[in-house]
Motif scaffolding. Structure first.
Motif, mmCIF file in Angstrom:
data_model
loop_
_atom_site.group_PDB
_atom_site.id
_atom_site.type_symbol
_atom_site.label_atom_id
_atom_site.label_comp_id
_atom_site.label_asym_id
_atom_site.label_seq_id
_atom_site.Cartn_x
_atom_site.Cartn_y
_atom_site.Cartn_z
ATOM 1 N N ARG A 1 0.827 -1.050 0.090
ATOM 2 C CA ARG A 1 0.119 0.141 -0.119
ATOM 3 C C ARG A 1 0.949 1.206 -0.071
ATOM 4 N NH1 ARG A 1 -4.400 -1.151 4.574
ATOM 5 N NH2 ARG A 1 -2.395 -1.159 5.835
ATOM 6 N N ALA A 2 1.927 1.234 0.484
ATOM 7 C CA ALA A 2 3.118 2.400 0.540
ATOM 8 C C ALA A 2 3.571 2.846 -0.723
ATOM 9 C CB ALA A 2 4.181 1.854 1.355
ATOM 10 N N GLY A 3 3.263 1.903 -1.781
ATOM 11 C CA GLY A 3 3.869 2.199 -3.226
ATOM 12 C C GLY A 3 3.430 3.278 -3.987
ATOM 13 N N GLY A 4 2.178 3.911 -3.448
ATOM 14 C CA GLY A 4 1.408 5.013 -3.975
ATOM 15 C C GLY A 4 2.022 6.341 -3.281
ATOM 16 N N PHE A 5 3.122 6.289 -2.420
ATOM 17 C CA PHE A 5 3.709 7.257 -1.613
ATOM 18 C C PHE A 5 5.259 7.307 -1.989
ATOM 19 C CE2 PHE A 5 -0.216 6.502 0.750
ATOM 20 C CZ PHE A 5 -0.610 7.676 0.596
ATOM 21 N N ALA A 6 5.677 6.408 -3.142
ATOM 22 C CA ALA A 6 7.195 6.138 -3.151
ATOM 23 C C ALA A 6 8.118 7.444 -3.252
ATOM 24 C CB ALA A 6 7.210 5.264 -4.405
ATOM 25 N N ASP A 7 7.278 8.490 -3.854
ATOM 26 C CA ASP A 7 7.979 9.653 -4.008
ATOM 27 C C ASP A 7 8.599 10.251 -2.754
ATOM 28 O OD1 ASP A 7 5.254 10.156 -3.651
ATOM 29 O OD2 ASP A 7 5.406 12.131 -4.392
ATOM 30 N N ARG A 8 7.874 10.188 -1.611
ATOM 31 C CA ARG A 8 8.367 10.629 -0.506
ATOM 32 C C ARG A 8 8.537 9.661 0.734
ATOM 33 N NH1 ARG A 8 2.452 13.276 -0.945
ATOM 34 N NH2 ARG A 8 1.885 11.401 -2.044
ATOM 35 N N LEU A 9 8.386 8.383 0.488
ATOM 36 C CA LEU A 9 8.515 7.314 1.566
ATOM 37 C C LEU A 9 9.348 6.254 1.227
ATOM 38 C CD1 LEU A 9 6.759 5.757 3.995
ATOM 39 C CD2 LEU A 9 5.279 4.840 2.219
ATOM 40 N N THR A 10 10.357 5.806 2.329
ATOM 41 C CA THR A 10 10.964 4.615 2.092
ATOM 42 C C THR A 10 10.629 3.584 2.819
ATOM 43 O OG1 THR A 10 13.055 6.015 1.550
ATOM 44 C CG2 THR A 10 13.351 3.745 2.355
ATOM 45 N N VAL A 11 10.530 2.153 2.485
ATOM 46 C CA VAL A 11 9.924 1.323 3.044
ATOM 47 C C VAL A 11 11.262 0.540 3.505
ATOM 48 C CG1 VAL A 11 8.691 -1.039 3.034
ATOM 49 C CG2 VAL A 11 7.799 0.964 1.723
ATOM 50 N N LEU A 12 11.311 0.018 4.984
ATOM 51 C CA LEU A 12 12.167 -0.781 5.529
ATOM 52 C C LEU A 12 11.826 -1.974 6.242
ATOM 53 C CD1 LEU A 12 14.068 2.475 6.992
ATOM 54 C CD2 LEU A 12 14.940 1.172 4.858
ATOM 55 N N PRO A 13 12.624 -3.003 6.331
ATOM 56 C CA PRO A 13 12.179 -4.256 7.002
ATOM 57 C C PRO A 13 12.473 -4.119 8.281
ATOM 58 C CG PRO A 13 14.339 -4.692 6.120
ATOM 59 C CD PRO A 13 13.913 -3.223 5.599
ATOM 60 N N GLY A 14 11.571 -4.490 9.322
ATOM 61 C CA GLY A 14 11.434 -4.355 10.812
ATOM 62 C C GLY A 14 10.180 -4.187 11.539
ATOM 63 N N PRO A 15 10.136 -3.901 12.702
ATOM 64 C CA PRO A 15 8.875 -3.829 13.567
ATOM 65 C C PRO A 15 7.923 -2.478 13.062
ATOM 66 C CG PRO A 15 10.772 -3.225 14.889
ATOM 67 C CD PRO A 15 11.292 -3.665 13.667
ATOM 68 N N ASP A 16 6.777 -2.668 13.136
ATOM 69 C CA ASP A 16 6.059 -1.838 12.395
ATOM 70 C C ASP A 16 5.854 -0.113 13.295
ATOM 71 O OD1 ASP A 16 5.085 -3.549 10.701
ATOM 72 O OD2 ASP A 16 3.199 -3.905 11.494
ATOM 73 N N MET A 17 6.460 0.563 12.378
ATOM 74 C CA MET A 17 6.375 2.085 12.803
ATOM 75 C C MET A 17 6.574 2.868 11.438
ATOM 76 S SD MET A 17 9.897 3.064 14.230
ATOM 77 C CE MET A 17 10.342 1.665 15.335
ATOM 78 N N LEU A 18 5.940 4.147 11.515
ATOM 79 C CA LEU A 18 5.962 5.235 10.655
ATOM 80 C C LEU A 18 6.969 6.446 11.384
ATOM 81 C CD1 LEU A 18 5.473 6.525 7.892
ATOM 82 C CD2 LEU A 18 3.530 7.442 8.905
ATOM 83 N N VAL A 19 8.066 6.813 10.729
ATOM 84 C CA VAL A 19 8.915 7.654 11.223
ATOM 85 C C VAL A 19 8.821 9.076 10.354
ATOM 86 C CG1 VAL A 19 11.203 8.321 11.769
ATOM 87 C CG2 VAL A 19 10.392 5.957 12.179
ATOM 88 N N ARG A 20 8.544 9.958 10.974
ATOM 89 C CA ARG A 20 8.376 11.384 10.198
ATOM 90 C C ARG A 20 9.760 11.827 9.755
ATOM 91 N NH1 ARG A 20 5.136 14.698 14.741
ATOM 92 N NH2 ARG A 20 7.575 15.530 14.720
ATOM 93 N N PRO A 21 10.055 12.786 8.608
ATOM 94 C CA PRO A 21 11.042 13.138 8.019
ATOM 95 C C PRO A 21 12.116 13.888 9.108
ATOM 96 C CG PRO A 21 9.476 13.685 6.504
ATOM 97 C CD PRO A 21 8.820 13.300 8.085
#
Length: 74
Positions: free
Chosen positions: A34-54
């Protein structure tokens, strides 16, 4: 601030925070897709679930909200 975790790929979260992008850390392949639609401003990393702001602060951690990305990324 987000903790400096060692991610599933062996990299450290702090090293990725230098990109000034949102960081989605997840082991959930559906959430990563689902994050693919935000690829221009989001990086997906493997690990425990969290969203980190810039700015390096955690937007959410643990179980993802129903709509985990749109409120933060538009």
């Amino acid at each position: 601030m987000a903790p400096d975790l060692v991610l599933d790929d062996g990299s450290r979260l702090a090293g990725h925070c230098r990109t000034a992008r949102f960081l989605l850390v997840t082991r959930d392949p559906g959430l990563a897709a689902r994050a693919g639609g935000f690829a221009d401003r989001l990086t997906v990393l493997p690990g425990p679930d969290m969203l980190v702001r810039p700015d390096g602060y955690v937007a959410w951690a643990g179980e993802a909200p129903a709509d985990p990305l749109t409120p933060w990324l538009g």
